[in-house]
Enzyme design. Sequence first.
Site, PDB file in Angstrom:
ATOM      1  N   SER A 198      -2.867 -12.483   3.583  1.00  0.00           N
ATOM      2  CA  SER A 198      -3.387 -12.489   2.211  1.00  0.00           C
ATOM      3  C   SER A 198      -2.400 -13.154   1.256  1.00  0.00           C
ATOM      4  O   SER A 198      -2.799 -13.665   0.199  1.00  0.00           O
ATOM      5  CB  SER A 198      -3.723 -11.073   1.751  1.00  0.00           C
ATOM      6  OG  SER A 198      -2.574 -10.266   1.732  1.00  0.00           O
ATOM      7  N   LYS A 245       0.804  -1.222   0.000  1.00  0.00           N
ATOM      8  CA  LYS A 245       0.000   0.000   0.000  1.00  0.00           C
ATOM      9  C   LYS A 245       0.839   1.274   0.000  1.00  0.00           C
ATOM     10  O   LYS A 245       0.311   2.354  -0.255  1.00  0.00           O
ATOM     11  CB  LYS A 245      -0.991   0.005   1.158  1.00  0.00           C
ATOM     12  CG  LYS A 245      -1.980  -1.138   1.162  1.00  0.00           C
ATOM     13  CD  LYS A 245      -2.792  -1.324  -0.113  1.00  0.00           C
ATOM     14  CE  LYS A 245      -3.591  -0.139  -0.548  1.00  0.00           C
ATOM     15  NZ  LYS A 245      -4.731  -0.552  -1.432  1.00  0.00           N
TER      16      LYS A 245
HETATM   17  N1  PMP Z   1      -3.426  -7.811   1.190  1.00  0.00           N
HETATM   18  C1  PMP Z   1      -3.333  -6.957   2.222  1.00  0.00           C
HETATM   19  C2  PMP Z   1      -2.723  -7.448   3.492  1.00  0.00           C
HETATM   20  C3  PMP Z   1      -3.815  -5.652   2.106  1.00  0.00           C
HETATM   21  O1  PMP Z   1      -3.731  -4.813   3.146  1.00  0.00           O
HETATM   22  C4  PMP Z   1      -4.407  -5.252   0.889  1.00  0.00           C
HETATM   23  C5  PMP Z   1      -4.978  -3.871   0.781  1.00  0.00           C
HETATM   24  N2  PMP Z   1      -6.204  -3.737   1.493  1.00  0.00           N
HETATM   25  C6  PMP Z   1      -4.491  -6.162  -0.167  1.00  0.00           C
HETATM   26  C7  PMP Z   1      -3.978  -7.439   0.022  1.00  0.00           C
HETATM   27  C8  PMP Z   1      -5.137  -5.838  -1.490  1.00  0.00           C
HETATM   28  O2  PMP Z   1      -4.508  -4.789  -2.182  1.00  0.00           O
HETATM   29  P1  PMP Z   1      -5.363  -3.818  -3.082  1.00  0.00           P
HETATM   30  O3  PMP Z   1      -6.049  -2.838  -2.165  1.00  0.00           O
HETATM   31  O4  PMP Z   1      -4.362  -3.150  -3.961  1.00  0.00           O
HETATM   32  O5  PMP Z   1      -6.359  -4.620  -3.829  1.00  0.00           O
END
Ligand code: PMP
Length: 309
Positions: free
Chosen positions: A268, A54
């Site tokens: 994630s 991010k």
């Molecule tokens: N994984 C994590 C741990 C995140 O914090 C985020 C952002 N919310 C994402 C994946 C997904 O990224 P994006 O917002 O670019 O879709």
Amino acid sequence: MLQEEQDHDERAAGLRERVGDTPLVRLRRLTAHLPEGVEIWAKCEWFNPGGSVKDRAAAWILEAAMASGELRPGRRLLDASSGNTGIAYAWLAARLGVEVTLCLPSNANAERKRMLAAYGVELVLTDPLEGSDGAILRARELARDTDRYLYLDQYSNEANWRAHYESTGPEILAQTQGRVTHFVATLGTSGTFTGTGRFLKPHGVRLVSVQPDSPFHGLEGLKHMESAIVPAIYDPDLADLELGAPTEESLELVRRLPREEGLLAGISSGAAVWAALRVASTLEQGVIVVMLPDGGARYLSEPHVWEAP
Ligand code: PMP
């Protein structure tokens, strides 16, 4: 140097110069069962200064706000975040001398809250049962006070996906010497997938998006689009393949990544690697790049990850 000149230097240097260029690491042991011609490479986004993917979106969003003149002295930055975007805004804003207010579900883990507090971020905690949507709705309410707040709205902000179009995509193409055939990324705001995907698609890369396979998933940072407020920047036509990651199998990979690949990645990332392995199992030949959005140090106190059987 006068403080004013220093501030000017900080802005002129460009926030985007400070983020990205993260390592691309080949997965070896998790892929040992695959045909020789199938490779999986992990883009390790915790090497950004704020510890997550991010940082890229936040740097581009803040640069755009400075360029448009919306970022004025005395106005606080406001957004909703599951944590990583907040941390990214926090360190960048501290360098710029700007204050941040963040709407965050109250069940965000202790590391997140302490880290944000350390950067001096004002936290507005929202109902955990409403998840990230509750935080978005609260931010929209606060945003009505436009004298006090500049609402950055990462879910609708074009600079979010542009960050990845201009940094993540070109990095992946260069780091694989153009060999990349598949790109795998999880969806939160969808900025990572949309921006990187739009850049890589014309190079013949197949795009795979990953969501949790159910609304109640425990995969922090990710959105189950069908049951959530869909981000305005989400492009439902971009993906060649959409996969729903099962929570337990994703968490199992979060536990295997440090032991088998030396990569202590976030929750994630487990979902992302699950999807990459799924795609890999269908190929005879291919170079898959998978995004690992953040590191595991942020989740060590999560019992559902580390105290599982
Ligand atoms: N994984 C994590 C741990 C995140 O914090 C985020 C952002 N919310 C994402 C994946 C997904 O990224 P994006 O917002 O670019 O879709």
